[in-house]
Motif scaffolding. Structure first.
Motif, PDB file in Angstrom:
ATOM      1  N   GLU A  74       9.361  15.124  -6.365  1.00 13.10           N
ATOM      2  CA  GLU A  74       8.749  15.714  -5.172  1.00 13.10           C
ATOM      3  C   GLU A  74       7.296  15.272  -5.027  1.00 13.10           C
ATOM      4  N   SER A  75       6.599  15.134  -6.144  1.00  7.58           N
ATOM      5  CA  SER A  75       5.209  14.664  -6.106  1.00  7.58           C
ATOM      6  C   SER A  75       5.129  13.233  -5.578  1.00  7.58           C
ATOM      7  N   ALA A  76       6.072  12.377  -5.995  1.00  2.00           N
ATOM      8  CA  ALA A  76       6.093  10.988  -5.512  1.00  2.00           C
ATOM      9  C   ALA A  76       6.359  10.947  -4.010  1.00  2.00           C
ATOM     10  N   ILE A  77       7.255  11.819  -3.533  1.00  2.00           N
ATOM     11  CA  ILE A  77       7.535  11.882  -2.091  1.00  2.00           C
ATOM     12  C   ILE A  77       6.284  12.329  -1.333  1.00  2.00           C
ATOM     13  N   ALA A  78       5.562  13.310  -1.884  1.00  2.00           N
ATOM     14  CA  ALA A  78       4.352  13.820  -1.227  1.00  2.00           C
ATOM     15  C   ALA A  78       3.282  12.735  -1.125  1.00  2.00           C
ATOM     16  N   LYS A  79       3.160  11.895  -2.156  1.00  2.00           N
ATOM     17  CA  LYS A  79       2.167  10.812  -2.125  1.00  2.00           C
ATOM     18  C   LYS A  79       2.533   9.779  -1.060  1.00  2.00           C
ATOM     19  N   ALA A  80       3.812   9.484  -0.944  1.00  2.00           N
ATOM     20  CA  ALA A  80       4.242   8.553   0.103  1.00  2.00           C
ATOM     21  C   ALA A  80       3.965   9.138   1.483  1.00  2.00           C
ATOM     22  N   THR A  82       1.589  11.188   2.260  1.00  2.00           N
ATOM     23  CA  THR A  82       0.144  11.117   2.504  1.00  2.00           C
ATOM     24  C   THR A  82      -0.251   9.773   3.107  1.00  2.00           C
ATOM     25  N   ILE A  83       0.304   8.691   2.546  1.00  2.00           N
ATOM     26  CA  ILE A  83      -0.011   7.350   3.059  1.00  2.00           C
ATOM     27  C   ILE A  83       0.512   7.188   4.483  1.00  2.00           C
ATOM     28  N   ILE A  84       1.716   7.665   4.729  1.00  2.00           N
ATOM     29  CA  ILE A  84       2.312   7.535   6.066  1.00  2.00           C
ATOM     30  C   ILE A  84       1.501   8.329   7.085  1.00  2.00           C
ATOM     31  N   ASN A  85       1.068   9.528   6.721  1.00  2.00           N
ATOM     32  CA  ASN A  85       0.244  10.335   7.629  1.00  2.00           C
ATOM     33  C   ASN A  85      -1.098   9.662   7.902  1.00  2.00           C
ATOM     34  N   GLN A  86      -1.660   9.012   6.874  1.00  2.00           N
ATOM     35  CA  GLN A  86      -2.929   8.308   7.061  1.00  2.00           C
ATOM     36  C   GLN A  86      -2.747   7.126   8.011  1.00  2.00           C
ATOM     37  N   LEU A  87      -1.635   6.436   7.883  1.00  2.00           N
ATOM     38  CA  LEU A  87      -1.346   5.322   8.789  1.00  2.00           C
ATOM     39  C   LEU A  87      -1.218   5.833  10.219  1.00  2.00           C
ATOM     40  N   ALA A  88      -0.549   6.968  10.393  1.00  2.95           N
ATOM     41  CA  ALA A  88      -0.395   7.545  11.735  1.00  2.95           C
ATOM     42  C   ALA A  88      -1.740   7.944  12.316  1.00  2.95           C
ATOM     43  N   GLN A  89      -2.651   8.387  11.467  1.00  2.00           N
ATOM     44  CA  GLN A  89      -3.977   8.792  11.928  1.00  2.00           C
ATOM     45  C   GLN A  89      -4.827   7.595  12.341  1.00  2.00           C
ATOM     46  N   GLU A  90      -4.724   6.507  11.587  1.00  2.00           N
ATOM     47  CA  GLU A  90      -5.565   5.341  11.858  1.00  2.00           C
ATOM     48  C   GLU A  90      -4.924   4.362  12.835  1.00  2.00           C
ATOM     49  N   ARG A 290      11.669   6.605  -7.851  1.00  2.00           N
ATOM     50  CA  ARG A 290      11.497   5.154  -7.775  1.00  2.00           C
ATOM     51  C   ARG A 290      11.494   4.687  -6.318  1.00  2.00           C
ATOM     52  N   THR A 291      12.383   5.243  -5.511  1.00  2.00           N
ATOM     53  CA  THR A 291      12.440   4.879  -4.088  1.00  2.00           C
ATOM     54  C   THR A 291      11.204   5.368  -3.346  1.00  2.00           C
ATOM     55  N   ALA A 292      10.708   6.547  -3.723  1.00  2.00           N
ATOM     56  CA  ALA A 292       9.494   7.077  -3.090  1.00  2.00           C
ATOM     57  C   ALA A 292       8.287   6.204  -3.396  1.00  2.00           C
ATOM     58  N   LEU A 293       8.201   5.717  -4.623  1.00  2.00           N
ATOM     59  CA  LEU A 293       7.094   4.824  -4.986  1.00  2.00           C
ATOM     60  C   LEU A 293       7.154   3.526  -4.188  1.00  2.00           C
ATOM     61  N   ALA A 294       8.375   3.013  -3.993  1.00  2.00           N
ATOM     62  CA  ALA A 294       8.530   1.795  -3.192  1.00  2.00           C
ATOM     63  C   ALA A 294       8.139   2.050  -1.736  1.00  2.00           C
ATOM     64  N   LEU A 295       8.492   3.227  -1.215  1.00  2.00           N
ATOM     65  CA  LEU A 295       8.123   3.582   0.156  1.00  2.00           C
ATOM     66  C   LEU A 295       6.611   3.705   0.286  1.00  2.00           C
ATOM     67  N   LYS A 296       5.984   4.278  -0.723  1.00  2.00           N
ATOM     68  CA  LYS A 296       4.527   4.401  -0.714  1.00  2.00           C
ATOM     69  C   LYS A 296       3.862   3.022  -0.662  1.00  2.00           C
ATOM     70  N   VAL A 297       4.369   2.088  -1.466  1.00  2.00           N
ATOM     71  CA  VAL A 297       3.812   0.730  -1.476  1.00  2.00           C
ATOM     72  C   VAL A 297       3.980   0.075  -0.107  1.00  2.00           C
ATOM     73  N   GLU A 298       5.158   0.243   0.501  1.00  5.45           N
ATOM     74  CA  GLU A 298       5.392  -0.334   1.827  1.00  5.45           C
ATOM     75  C   GLU A 298       4.430   0.239   2.862  1.00  5.45           C
ATOM     76  N   ALA A 299       4.269   1.568   2.840  1.00  9.57           N
ATOM     77  CA  ALA A 299       3.349   2.208   3.792  1.00  9.57           C
ATOM     78  C   ALA A 299       1.910   1.773   3.537  1.00  9.57           C
ATOM     79  N   LYS A 300       1.542   1.652   2.256  1.00  6.90           N
ATOM     80  CA  LYS A 300       0.170   1.230   1.924  1.00  6.90           C
ATOM     81  C   LYS A 300      -0.092  -0.190   2.399  1.00  6.90           C
ATOM     82  N   ASN A 301       0.910  -1.053   2.299  1.00  7.26           N
ATOM     83  CA  ASN A 301       0.739  -2.426   2.782  1.00  7.26           C
ATOM     84  C   ASN A 301       0.497  -2.460   4.290  1.00  7.26           C
TER      85      ASN A 301
END
Length: 487
Positions: A74-80, A82-90, A290-301
């Motif tokens: 759940e923590s990994a999903i929350a971090k992903a 956060t990145i997606i919300n930041q992308l939506a904001q910017e 593991r999938t959440a971490l990959a999603l986070k990396v994709e969103a961060k990119n």
């Protein structure tokens, strides 16, 4: 305490000694064996004894991966998120937002998944399809309906619709990986297994087609596999070779026929049963993480690309400010950096783009640190020499006062700005606010970016642009390619 012997030569020696003792005891019974048969018996006996001693038990400790709990997933999903919300904001209307949000919603539902996904992978013709067919047709899977098997495209093929990278990305979405091999591991197979282990993937190494080996060869392969991959190993024969059966009748006649042995998957099914019983839901949570971490990396990119689009004009603005300052007030080459190339305000502006809130004092510290690193790495001297080499191709521009210093200042400012961008991209959102720099990481980044921007084609175009900005009224020839290497 159980002592595990991990020295194959020593253990093999003990096995041979044991076999020799048995030989002495049974001397009268085996006198009639030939020399070759005797040696084969000893080799097989020692090898099989060694395999049995090192054969892994059905235990979680042998799976060589770390399962996680629900809170970690759940923590990994929350971090992903956060990145997606930041992308939506910017970048409110970014093209990737809908897809990223769909994947995020899917991850939340995955936490309660009951089905265990098993990827069956390996090279070509190792028995992946046959293994799945045998398991599905056996009565075993009826007792374990939670297992879902998915065959991947073959690995290690030069021409295929899917690259190995794409296949491994598909494998990462599974809870358990059955990695099939028909013999001892090749270096490519071994490296792939190391990749899967590094990704915290639960792996069962399956030595298939063991029936195609002689007994001593089979024992040797099993021992080698166990030594190279100390995690769980099972041996199977999902499509055994038919064997000849000979029957002697009472009347002296002999009947012969070919008989198909039943598939041997007992070790594998026992291990899969143990996996489900002992780990169950934790496998699902580990895959979700593991999938959440990959999603986070994709969103961060995606976020970094959007930020880079905003950072590029800022860097260009300050590089030409630095160029104009150094051109108007020429200084010795080694003083360029201190006077014009690094601007603390540029550090602040780039920090704001990357959510690294910096005070003027912090920005000045970072600017000074980067200047010091550039001097220690010799980048100032190298850049000045490179710019001079290009400018010498045109006598009109080369004699213009301060031009070398101006273009060099612009070039170094650009390198500094791009280095900061790459450094900031590696920081976490709301963390690492700039109060402490990782000097080693910054040094490596500076060196890398400088090398990327030192190619002659780029330098020639950059110097041309700089000359046009600093000498807009001076007729000049376009700078031509310079063959002399930068050294």
């Amino acid at each position: 305490m159980v002592v595990k012997l991990e020295r194959p030569i020593l253990v093999g020696g003990l096995g041979l000694s044991f076999s020799l003792w048995m030989l002495q005891s049974w001397h009268d019974s085996i006198v009639q064996l030939g020399e070759f048969g005797l040696l084969s018996t000893l080799a097989v006996g020692g090898g099989l004894w060694l395999w049995q001693q090192n054969r892994p038990k059905v235990s979680l400790e042998q799976l060589d991966f770390t399962p996680v709990d629900r809170a970690t997933a759940e923590s990994a999903i929350a971090k992903a998120e956060t990145i997606i919300n930041q992308l939506a904001q910017e970048a409110e209307n970014h093209i990737s937002l809908n897809t990223l949000r769909e994947q995020l919603a899917y991850l939340s539902s995955e936490l309660d998944r009951q089905e265990i996904k098993i990827a069956v992978t390996g090279g070509k013709a190792v028995g992946k399809s046959t293994l799945i067919q045998v398991l599905k047709s056996s009565g075993w899977q009826e007792k374990q309906p939670k297992f879902h098997f998915q065959e991947t495209a073959p690995l290690f093929r030069e021409t295929t619709d899917k690259s190995d990278t794409a296949v491994l990305a598909e494998v990462s979405k599974s809870d358990v990986v059955l990695f099939l091999t028909n013999g001892d591991l090749t270096e490519t197979e071994f490296q792939t297994l190391q990749q899967l282990k590094a990704a915290n993937q639960s792996i069962i190494l399956v030595f298939n087609k063991q029936d195609q080996y002689l007994a001593d060869e089979r024992a040797s392969v099993l021992l080698s596999l166990q030594q190279r991959m100390p995690g769980y190993l099972v041996a199977t024969a999902v499509s055994p070779i038919p064997i000849k059966v000979r029957k002697h009748e009472n009347d002296g006649s002999v009947q012969e026929w070919m008989e198909q042995p039943a598939p041997d998957t007992a070790q594998l099914t026992q291990q899969l049963d143990a996996v489900l019983a002992q780990q169950g839901q934790k496998l699902v949570w580990t895959t979700t993480m593991r999938t959440a971490l990959a999603l986070k990396v994709e969103a961060k990119n995606w976020l970094n690309r959007a930020r880079c689009d905003r950072a590029t004009p800022v860097i260009e603005q300050y590089q030409w400010i630095a160029a104009a300052t150094a051109f108007a007030n020429p200084v010795p080459a080694l003083d360029i950096l201190a006077t014009a190339a690094i601007n603390a305000q540029m550090v602040i502006d780039l920090g704001n783009i990357y959510q690294q809130k910096l005070s003027l004092e912090q920005a000045q510290t970072i600017a000074g640190t980067m200047g010091s690193l550039m001097l220690k790495l010799g980048l100032v001297e190298l850049s000045t020499k490179a710019v001079s080499t290009v400018l010498k191709s045109n006598a009109i521009t080369f004699v213009a006062g301060g031009l070398v210093q101006g273009v060099s200042a612009a070039y170094l400012t650009r390198v500094a700005g791009l280095s900061l961008v790459e450094y900031f991209e590696q920081q976490e959102i709301t963390l690492d606010s700039g109060t402490a720099l990782n000097l080693e990481k910054l040094r490596q980044t500076l060196k890398k970016v400088f090398q990327q921007n030192q190619q002659m084609v780029f330098l020639q175009g950059f110097v041309n642009h700089g000359v046009k900005r600093l000498l807009p009224q001076t007729p000049q020839m376009e700078l031509v390619s310079v063959e002399k290497p930068i050294g």
